[in-house]
Design an enzyme around this catalytic site. Structure first.
Site: not given
Ligand code: 4NP
Length: 150
Positions: A9, A12, A15-16, A123
């Site tokens: 994702c 990380n 989701r992942s 997300d």
């Molecule tokens: P993920 O969600 O891709 O599902 O881990 C996110 C977590 C943090 C961020 C973006 C997406 N961020 O921009 O910090």
């Protein structure tokens, strides 16, 4: 030889890590290795988001020992399957692929349950806990399908 599966994702942390934990709960470790990574670098070394840890725990899965890492070109050599959570992750991962064989390893995870619909795992980072439960349910169904092809 173990089949190696990588869940990817953006961060990380949401989701992942859930996808990794869910798939690990369904496979035989003697035959399958599962890991996860993010396309971004912001959360390298970090634990999963507390909301992902909580949702996993509610379903009997402990993901608290996972730590964030960034996807690298080398992962294409290491892994047999790279499941991405959304089309943006897919673009980012494919931009690092160097061969047709590497490109063929990349799959949108929700294609497993909604083939050819180009659906994203939303997300949940900026939403509430319901978003995480929703993600869990989608990933759980997708992982049931993945297990059948491993
Ligand atoms: P993920 O969600 O891709 O599902 O881990 C996110 C977590 C943090 C961020 C973006 C997406 N961020 O921009 O910090």
């Amino acid at each position: 030889m173990k089949t190696k599966v990588l869940m990817v994702c953006l961060g990380n942390i949401c989701r992942s890590p859930l996808a990794e934990g869910i798939l690990k709960s369904k496979v035989d470790f003697d035959n399958v290795f599962v890991d996860s990574a993010g396309t971004g670098h912001w959360h390298v070394g970090n634990k999963p988001d507390p909301r992902s840890i909580e949702i996993a725990k509610n379903h009997g899965i402990d993901i608290s020992n996972q730590r964030g890492r960034q996807f690298t070109q080398k992962d294409f050599q290491e892994f047999d399957y790279v499941f991405v959570m959304d089309t943006s992750n897919r673009d980012d991962v494919l931009s690092l692929a160097q061969t047709q064989e590497e490109r063929k390893k990349v799959h949108l995870i929700l294609d497993e349950i909604f083939p050819n619909e180009n659906m994203d795992v939303p997300d949940p980072y900026y939403g509430g806990n319901q978003g995480f439960e929703n993600v869990y349910q989608m990933l759980n169904q997708a992982c049931d399908k993945i297990v059948m092809r491993l």
